[in-house]
Design an enzyme around this catalytic site. Structure first.
Site, short mmCIF file in Angstrom:
data_model
loop_
_atom_site.label_atom_id
_atom_site.label_comp_id
_atom_site.label_asym_id
_atom_site.label_seq_id
_atom_site.Cartn_x
_atom_site.Cartn_y
_atom_site.Cartn_z
N ASP A 219 -24.25 -29.06 14.73
CA ASP A 219 -25.21 -28.38 15.59
C ASP A 219 -25.26 -27.02 15.21
OD1 ASP A 219 -26.98 -28.39 17.88
OD2 ASP A 219 -25.61 -27.11 18.74
N GLU B 9 -27.53 -28.91 10.68
CA GLU B 9 -28.93 -28.53 11.16
C GLU B 9 -28.90 -26.99 10.74
OE1 GLU B 9 -30.92 -28.25 15.69
OE2 GLU B 9 -28.93 -27.75 15.45
#
Length: 706
Positions: free
Chosen positions: A357, A394
């Site tokens: 993330d 990401e």
């Protein structure tokens, strides 16, 4: 300034354990045959106390062990061996030292009981978040870590699957929300165990990997706000406080060691079914938040090391994550924790991969500036323990760093946000997108090839947990996040969506049929594209969040998988299932190449890829008004040739079909046709007469050669 407390309450105990100096490595609580070794890293700490509890609901420790810096400290590691202690014991720490918020950023506070950053399990039975703030002693309401023997498990020969990235189809799923609805019929809804119950469904759908939203321990009790009398909590779990411990609320029996066992049971069962397990991991920030957040572990042990602090006033935190604090990933000790964590989940928990993330934060140096060769990124890349795992970034963060196409490393895959945005624009009818669509569907060579990357570096997706579901993407022009209690200010405003004529739910059969067709268009494009496809759980049955594009706090029907939709929207499920099967078919291997196209020609005179529009070899890539594109994939080594036509114009158009020597074209997919002719079973394809195909408005057609 040093904080102290005058006295510590201690509960009566039956056993006072014998102590030895212990070892600095490994960090955490390590059971031995004759006791447990404890070790933590706390640079700048002046005193450390180990608190032992017999039960998870003991308000006071049964024994307080004050570590002697002369015998229980090696450099900045504090350690002790507790002879006779057994797995299942509960423990925590008090750590004292300088408190210099403005200058050095030290936040030592002996009144705050800390859990172990390396703990394999924690309990929050008595936890009160409010007591982790301020100056009040919180021993009676603190979390506690658990001593767990991770060696006591029968893996039955299980090993990570190591499926090639090019053959992977990722299914993003929230462990809790997948089965919490009563409609799931699960024996233990919302748990790792319930995932096991749904394995037959996952096998039927055909996905090859589940990507689990965060399962590292987070504070599921944390009330974000109250809306209309209902408490909204941290549902997604993107606020971890412990990186080695599975989230207890996802367990049937969330106590002494069961977290590890229940997670392993799920992994083992998924592996037996041929399904890989990828974890969504959050190393960019923690649940301790900003300067007003609670002290749980890192703040009380190594605040000045673990976090990026504002240089001119270190009581404040740099917020590159958008979540209050930012982990200083490239400090050597933080880097060690991250590598230790990932290798633990691979070696001991048999995880197959990780999605990072806000992964761009991993590339920021200790000064916050992006680095060309960030140590933590390259150590993940080159770790032999992680060599066969899937690593996915990401490739952006909340402070504007956007690294799609140039995230550091060789084998790192990236969530391809350009794929999402370009395909959304194209399918909703924006003109002049065909050139971008050609790049995306052919593996995004414009983003990856120049750096020596491959199509498998691109994780293609239309939707994910963050944003509209696929159903809502074709049902709403605007977000509807009122239920979040932020006056609809949260969530992105530009969703590149189109409601097909009516905002939200409708009983108009024509609009509903059109939305189904658009869902099929998106699904077909995703699974016909080079790269690695990913979609979010529930898209295959038209799961809706009623237009909420930021359901991070909605642990309710807004976010949960409604299993009644499987019957209600069986047509969409069938299309997803057969589309996945079509991609996976051995004779359609040209859909998931490992390498980029080169122009190689097969024995029938077809190039590996050739581009068209309505007319052969007239692609219109640079036409600002174009809404159509077609391309042919030449098959090699027994693979079928595939011809794909996409018409996002509002009228039907005739497309020329390329001739193929010794073969004929057959229709396999036509999203404008009613089910079951929208996609047919293998062997049921229909012959295409002539050399022209009428592609109806806003539809996708796929032909195969025989």
């Amino acid at each position: 300034m040093t904080l102290t407390i005058a006295t510590h309450q201690v509960a009566p105990t039956k056993t006072i354990y014998e102590l030895e100096s212990g070892c600095p490595h490994p960090l955490g609580a390590t059971p031995k045959t004759d006791g447990v070794n404890f070790s933590i890293f706390a640079e700048h700490a002046q005193s450390v106390e180990l608190l032992l509890f017999e039960y998870d609901n003991d308000p006071w420790p049964t024994q307080v062990i004050r570590l002697n810096p002369r015998t229980n400290k090696t450099f900045h590691y504090w350690h002790v061996f507790v002879r006779g202690l057994k797995p299942g014991a509960y423990y925590a720490y008090r750590v004292d030292g300088p408190r210099d918020l403005h200058g050095s950023g030290h936040r030592f506070n002996k009144n705050k009981v800390l859990i172990d950053p390396y703990a394999k399990g924690n309990t929050n039975t008595l936890w009160q978040r409010i007591d982790a703030l301020g100056s009040k002693d919180n021993v009676a309401t603190s979390m506690r870590s658990v001593v767990i023997d991770i060696s006591d498990y029968d893996w039955e020969g299980d090993r990570p699957i190591n499926r090639p990235m090019s053959e992977t189809i990722i299914y993003e799923v929230h462990v809790g929300g997948f089965t919490r609805s009563l409609s799931s019929g699960s024996k233990n809804p919302g748990t790792f165990s319930a995932i096991i119950e749904k394995i037959p469904y996952l096998q039927d759908l055909g996905i090859t990997a589940v990507e689990l939203l965060p399962i590292f321990d987070f504070d599921e009790k944390n009330v974000v706000r109250e809306v209309n009398g209902s408490q909204l909590r941290d549902y997604w779990g993107y606020n971890p406080h412990s990186y080695f411990a599975p989230e207890g609320s996802y367990c049937v029996f969330p106590d002494a060691g069961n977290q590890i066992r229940e997670f392993r049971d799920m992994v083992k069962a998924l592996h037996k079914a041929g399904i890989e397990v990828i974890l969504d991991v959050v190393f960019n920030h923690t649940d301790e938040g900003n300067h007003e957040g609670p002290i749980i572990n890192f703040k009380g042990l190594m605040n000045s090391i673990f976090y990026h602090l504002v240089p001119f006033d270190k009581q404040y935190y740099m917020d590159y994550s958008g979540c209050g604090n930012t982990v200083n990933c490239n400090h050597p000790m933080v880097e060690k924790l991250i590598l230790d964590c990932l290798e633990f989940w691979v070696k001991e928990m048999h995880v197959d991969g990780f999605r990072f993330d806000e992964g761009s934060i991993l590339s920021r140096g200790q000064d916050g500036v992006p680095m060309a060769h960030p140590p933590v990124v390259w150590h993940i890349e080159t770790s032999e323990t992680l060599a066969d795992t899937k690593i996915i970034a990401e490739a952006w963060d909340a402070a504007g760093l956007y690294q799609i196409g140039y995230f550091p490393g060789y084998r790192w895959a990236e969530w391809n946000g350009r794929f999402r945005d370009d395909i959304r624009r194209f399918v909703k009818g924006d003109p002049g997108m065909v050139g971008a669509v050609a790049w995306r569907m052919s593996g995004s060579a414009d983003l990856y090839e120049a750096r020596g990357h491959l199509p498998i570096n691109s994780i293609n997706f239309i939707t994910c947990h963050d944003g509209f579901t696929l159903n809502d993407l074709v049902s709403y022009n605007h977000k509807h996040n009122e239920a979040n209690g932020e006056d609809n200010r949260d969530g992105i405003n530009d969703n590149l969506s189109w409601n097909c004529g009516v905002e939200g739910e409708t009983d108009n059969p024509e609009i509903d049929a059109f939305r189904k067709q658009q869902i099929k268009n998106f699904t077909a494009i995703l699974l016909l594209s080079q790269g690695v496809p990913m979609f979010v759980a529930g898209d295959e049955v038209r799961r809706t969040q009623k237009g909420n594009n930021n359901a991070y706090c909605q642990d309710n029907e807004i976010s949960w998988f409604d299993w009644n939709l499987l019957e209600k929207n069986s047509e969409i499920f069938r299309f997803f299932k057969l589309m996945i099967n079509f991609r996976k078919c051995y004779c359609h291997s040209t859909l998931h190449r490992r390498d980029f196209f080169t122009g190689e020609v097969n024995e029938r005179g077809l190039a590996d890829i050739s581009w068209h529009g309505c007319r052969l070899f007239s692609s219109g890539w640079h036409d600002p008004h174009a809404r159509v594109i077609a391309f042919t994939l030449g098959g090699f080594e027994g693979a079928a040739d595939i011809h794909i036509m996409l018409n996002m114009y509002w009228e039907s158009l005739e497309f020329e079909i390329p001739p193929i020597e010794g073969r004929r074209w057959y229709t396999a997919i036509d999203t404008a046709q009613p089910s079951p002719m929208d996609i047919v079973e293998k062997g049921q394809e229909t012959l295409v007469p002539g050399n022209v195909y009428l592609v109806k408005d806003r539809s996708v057609v796929v032909l195969i050669s025989k």
